[in-house]
Scaffold this motif. Structure first.
Motif, PDB file in Angstrom:
ATOM      1  N   GLU A   1      -6.910   6.307  -0.981  1.00 21.39           N
ATOM      2  CA  GLU A   1      -5.828   6.773  -1.602  1.00 21.39           C
ATOM      3  C   GLU A   1      -4.937   6.853  -1.016  1.00 21.39           C
ATOM      4  OE1 GLU A   1      -8.264  10.648  -4.330  1.00 21.39           O
ATOM      5  OE2 GLU A   1      -7.682  10.790  -2.341  1.00 21.39           O
ATOM      6  N   ARG A   2      -5.319   7.183  -0.005  1.00 14.89           N
ATOM      7  CA  ARG A   2      -4.296   6.708   1.308  1.00 14.89           C
ATOM      8  C   ARG A   2      -3.496   5.254   0.806  1.00 14.89           C
ATOM      9  NH1 ARG A   2      -6.446   5.586   6.946  1.00 14.89           N
ATOM     10  NH2 ARG A   2      -5.423   3.587   5.533  1.00 14.89           N
ATOM     11  N   SER A   3      -3.685   4.582   1.107  1.00 13.86           N
ATOM     12  CA  SER A   3      -3.511   2.634   1.369  1.00 13.86           C
ATOM     13  C   SER A   3      -2.936   3.114  -0.429  1.00 13.86           C
ATOM     14  CB  SER A   3      -4.502   1.998   0.444  1.00 13.86           C
ATOM     15  OG  SER A   3      -5.381   2.326   2.131  1.00 13.86           O
ATOM     16  N   TYR A   4      -3.671   3.128  -1.410  1.00 13.25           N
ATOM     17  CA  TYR A   4      -2.514   3.845  -2.886  1.00 13.25           C
ATOM     18  C   TYR A   4      -1.163   4.318  -2.451  1.00 13.25           C
ATOM     19  CZ  TYR A   4      -1.070   4.085  -7.700  1.00 13.25           C
ATOM     20  OH  TYR A   4      -0.989   4.373  -8.969  1.00 13.25           O
ATOM     21  N   VAL A   5      -1.675   5.336  -2.390  1.00 17.81           N
ATOM     22  CA  VAL A   5      -0.006   6.045  -1.912  1.00 17.81           C
ATOM     23  C   VAL A   5       0.958   5.371  -0.720  1.00 17.81           C
ATOM     24  CG1 VAL A   5       1.445   7.966  -0.563  1.00 17.81           C
ATOM     25  CG2 VAL A   5      -0.834   8.288  -1.908  1.00 17.81           C
ATOM     26  N   ASP A   6       0.392   4.775   0.252  1.00 23.03           N
ATOM     27  CA  ASP A   6       1.982   3.898   1.353  1.00 23.03           C
ATOM     28  C   ASP A   6       2.037   2.660   0.680  1.00 23.03           C
ATOM     29  OD1 ASP A   6       0.477   5.157   3.303  1.00 23.03           O
ATOM     30  OD2 ASP A   6      -1.111   3.999   3.910  1.00 23.03           O
ATOM     31  N   VAL A   7       1.495   1.570  -0.433  1.00 21.96           N
ATOM     32  CA  VAL A   7       1.425   0.422  -0.788  1.00 21.96           C
ATOM     33  C   VAL A   7       3.066   1.636  -2.374  1.00 21.96           C
ATOM     34  CG1 VAL A   7       1.785  -1.149  -3.287  1.00 21.96           C
ATOM     35  CG2 VAL A   7       0.215  -0.627  -0.967  1.00 21.96           C
ATOM     36  N   LEU A   8       2.307   2.889  -3.150  1.00 21.83           N
ATOM     37  CA  LEU A   8       3.642   2.297  -4.180  1.00 21.83           C
ATOM     38  C   LEU A   8       4.319   3.361  -2.662  1.00 21.83           C
ATOM     39  CD1 LEU A   8       3.434   4.328  -7.293  1.00 21.83           C
ATOM     40  CD2 LEU A   8       2.502   6.050  -6.368  1.00 21.83           C
ATOM     41  N   GLU A   9       5.260   3.655  -2.229  1.00 21.13           N
ATOM     42  CA  GLU A   9       5.519   4.385  -1.014  1.00 21.13           C
ATOM     43  C   GLU A   9       6.515   2.811  -0.737  1.00 21.13           C
ATOM     44  OE1 GLU A   9       4.436   7.863   1.244  1.00 21.13           O
ATOM     45  OE2 GLU A   9       4.769   6.493   2.292  1.00 21.13           O
ATOM     46  N   VAL A  10       6.244   1.894  -0.534  1.00 15.89           N
ATOM     47  CA  VAL A  10       7.105   1.463  -0.397  1.00 15.89           C
ATOM     48  C   VAL A  10       8.082   0.206  -1.646  1.00 15.89           C
ATOM     49  CG1 VAL A  10       6.891  -1.630   0.077  1.00 15.89           C
ATOM     50  CG2 VAL A  10       5.497   0.117   1.587  1.00 15.89           C
ATOM     51  N   ALA A  11       6.637   0.405  -2.635  1.00 19.41           N
ATOM     52  CA  ALA A  11       7.460  -0.249  -4.401  1.00 19.41           C
ATOM     53  C   ALA A  11       8.661   0.177  -4.997  1.00 19.41           C
ATOM     54  CB  ALA A  11       6.281  -0.224  -5.003  1.00 19.41           C
ATOM     55  N   GLU A  12       8.399   2.049  -4.448  1.00 14.00           N
ATOM     56  CA  GLU A  12       9.462   2.834  -4.605  1.00 14.00           C
ATOM     57  C   GLU A  12      10.993   2.644  -3.859  1.00 14.00           C
ATOM     58  OE1 GLU A  12       7.666   6.631  -5.432  1.00 14.00           O
ATOM     59  OE2 GLU A  12       7.104   5.899  -7.370  1.00 14.00           O
ATOM     60  N   GLU A  13      10.357   2.275  -2.292  1.00 14.41           N
ATOM     61  CA  GLU A  13      11.784   2.277  -1.623  1.00 14.41           C
ATOM     62  C   GLU A  13      12.416   1.531  -1.848  1.00 14.41           C
ATOM     63  OE1 GLU A  13       9.981   3.707   1.993  1.00 14.41           O
ATOM     64  OE2 GLU A  13      10.817   2.099   3.168  1.00 14.41           O
ATOM     65  N   ARG A  14      12.024   0.083  -2.221  1.00 13.56           N
ATOM     66  CA  ARG A  14      12.704  -1.638  -1.925  1.00 13.56           C
ATOM     67  C   ARG A  14      12.741  -2.129  -3.758  1.00 13.56           C
ATOM     68  NH1 ARG A  14      12.226  -4.933   2.208  1.00 13.56           N
ATOM     69  NH2 ARG A  14      11.374  -3.495   4.128  1.00 13.56           N
ATOM     70  N   LYS A  15      12.086  -0.978  -5.031  1.00 17.96           N
ATOM     71  CA  LYS A  15      12.457  -1.067  -5.568  1.00 17.96           C
ATOM     72  C   LYS A  15      11.752  -2.566  -5.877  1.00 17.96           C
ATOM     73  CE  LYS A  15      16.226   1.674  -6.387  1.00 17.96           C
ATOM     74  NZ  LYS A  15      15.971   2.530  -5.392  1.00 17.96           N
ATOM     75  N   VAL A  16      10.685  -2.681  -5.838  1.00 17.33           N
ATOM     76  CA  VAL A  16       9.560  -4.180  -6.311  1.00 17.33           C
ATOM     77  C   VAL A  16       8.206  -3.110  -6.852  1.00 17.33           C
ATOM     78  CG1 VAL A  16      10.668  -5.627  -4.230  1.00 17.33           C
ATOM     79  CG2 VAL A  16       8.692  -4.163  -3.919  1.00 17.33           C
ATOM     80  N   THR A  17       7.916  -4.473  -6.772  1.00 17.38           N
ATOM     81  CA  THR A  17       6.174  -4.038  -7.633  1.00 17.38           C
ATOM     82  C   THR A  17       5.046  -3.879  -7.087  1.00 17.38           C
ATOM     83  OG1 THR A  17       5.500  -6.340  -7.554  1.00 17.38           O
ATOM     84  CG2 THR A  17       7.232  -6.323  -9.505  1.00 17.38           C
TER      85      THR A  17
END
Ligand code: NAD
Length: 401
Positions: free
Chosen positions: A361-377
């Protein structure tokens, strides 16, 4: 499918992440290349007395963050390039979930279903012997993958221990419980896939009961995923294995499927829902990506989606939860197994599952945050996260000599 292209996919994903994060070109060059690759010949005495020589590999992609970790694959289509790709993905995966391992992978070019148990044991012990210089609890710790299982891990552990003269359970993970396996390891990859699937549904506002799920591959990972998602209330409408698929719009029962492994018809053609490839790489390509009707793809297999298909899914607004996040539950519980073996102190299954859930769950959130911050997949985000952590370790340690 062309398994040789897994290496091209892995390189192209790395380059995409490197571009986005402005990675130092020298560090990129280091990370593009596996640290070492061993090719071995494995002569095996067959039951009829003849000798057959099989080809095997063990690749260490990167060890900056710790000993390398990765499964061993028995499959007729194994190539050195495929093993290199799988080893690279292991490096990013361990970094994405924050466990102190580098990436490795092994493979033998063999169809294990065509060997007797005695032949399989001789092949495994000789392969283990040939890769002995590369493996060890502080060096490189193998695990099961496609075509291998806990019995095969037991033979590898025994072969290594025989050479050392004492028992070394921490040399492999995915072992039977009787010899130092971890509670919860068997279903760990599938459980991790379940946690990220549920997290994705929550994030997208999808209801679990309304979700229609299709799973490709009905092995260790696929069958476990079907069972766990069914328990959560998802409707499993399609399942396939190497021989074909079954499809039922009203839902399939995992128990029924386990006893009825024959196949009829096709799995394609259902509306919406979640597609979970859990078989082998290179399955979602530019040739079929247009026809996928799922709104979410959760990659339980390693490398099931080519970069061309990724582009199509991006344009179509289909969310791909990448392998290096989605199937990291296996290596996470392998890490727990290794820790327990080193301490000779074993945890309860609830403890294992709970720690696994927290990490996924923590890793999912970590990845989602990078995706939203950088606007990448999600894939590029996960790769950026993994590559960033490995690059930091590499730069901090400095270059030898
Ligand atoms: P497995 O050998 O137990 O099962 C593989 C399944 O895929 C079988 O049901 C087989 O019939 C099916 N299959 C193979 N080719 C197919 C095709 N072309 N179409 C449909 N089905 C096909 O292997 P596994 O351990 O479940 O691994 C599956 C995938 O998950 C692999 O990509 C592996 O690298 C990945 N993975 C496994 C683990 C693990 O812990 N075992 C961890 C992480 C990732």
């Amino acid at each position: 499918m062309n398994s040789g292209s897994a290496w091209d996919s892995a390189l192209s994903q790395l380059e995409e992440a490197a571009r986005t994060m402005d990675l130092d070109p020298g560090v990129l060059e280091v990370l593009r290349n596996p640290r070492r690759a061993l090719e071995v010949s494995i002569p095996v005495r067959m039951d009829d007395g003849s000798i057959v020589v099989y080809k095997g590999y063990r690749v260490h992609h990167n060890t900056s963050r710790g000993p390398s970790k990765g499964g061993i694959r028995y499959h007729p289509a194994v190539t050195l390039d495929e093993v290199k790709a799988l080893a690279m993905w292991m490096t990013w995966k361990c970094a994405v979930v924050g466990i102190p391992f580098g990436g490795a992978k092994g493979g033998v070019v063999v169809d294990p279903r065509k060997l007797s148990q005695a032949e399989l044991q001789r092949l495994t012990r000789r392969y283990a012997y040939e890769i002995l210089p590369l493996i060890g609890p502080e060096r490189d710790i193998p695990a099961p993958d496609l075509g291998t299982n806990e019995q095969i891990m037991a033979w590898i552990m025994d072969t290594y221990s025989t050479r050392e003269g004492y028992s070394v359970p921490s040399v492999v993970t995915g072992k039977p419980l009787a010899i130092g396996g971890s509670a919860g390891r068997g279903l760990a990859t599938a459980r991790g896939v379940m946690y990220v699937t549920l997290a994705t549904m929550k994030h997208l506002g999808m209801s679990v009961e309304d979700a229609r799920v299709v799973v490709q591959g009905f092995g260790n990972v696929g069958a476990g995923t079907v069972e766990l998602l069914h328990q959560q209330g998802c409707v499993i409408v399609g399942v396939s294995d190497v021989q074909g698929g079954v499809y039922s719009p009203s839902g399939l029962s995992p128990q029924g499927l386990r006893t009825h492994e024959t196949a009829a018809g096709r799995v394609m053609g259902y509306e919406g829902g979640v597609l979970i490839p859990a078989a082998i790489e290179g399955q979602l390509t530019e040739r079929n990506a247009d026809r996928v009707k799922a709104t979410v793809i959760v990659e339980a297999a390693n490398g099931p989606t080519t970069p061309e298909a990724d582009e199509i899914f991006k344009d179509r607004g289909i969310l791909v939860v990448p392998d290096i996040l989605a199937n990291a539950g296996g290596v996470t519980v392998s890490y727990f197994e290794w820790v327990q073996d080193l301490q000779a102190y074993y945890w309860s299954e609830d403890e294992v599952n709970d720690r696994l859930r927290q990490i996924m769950e923590r890793s999912y959130v970590d990845v989602l945050e990078v995706a939203e911050e950088r606007k990448v997949t999600m894939r590029t985000a996960a790769t950026i996260l993994g590559v960033g952590r490995v690059a930091e370790a590499h730069v901090t340690r400095g270059l030898y000599p």
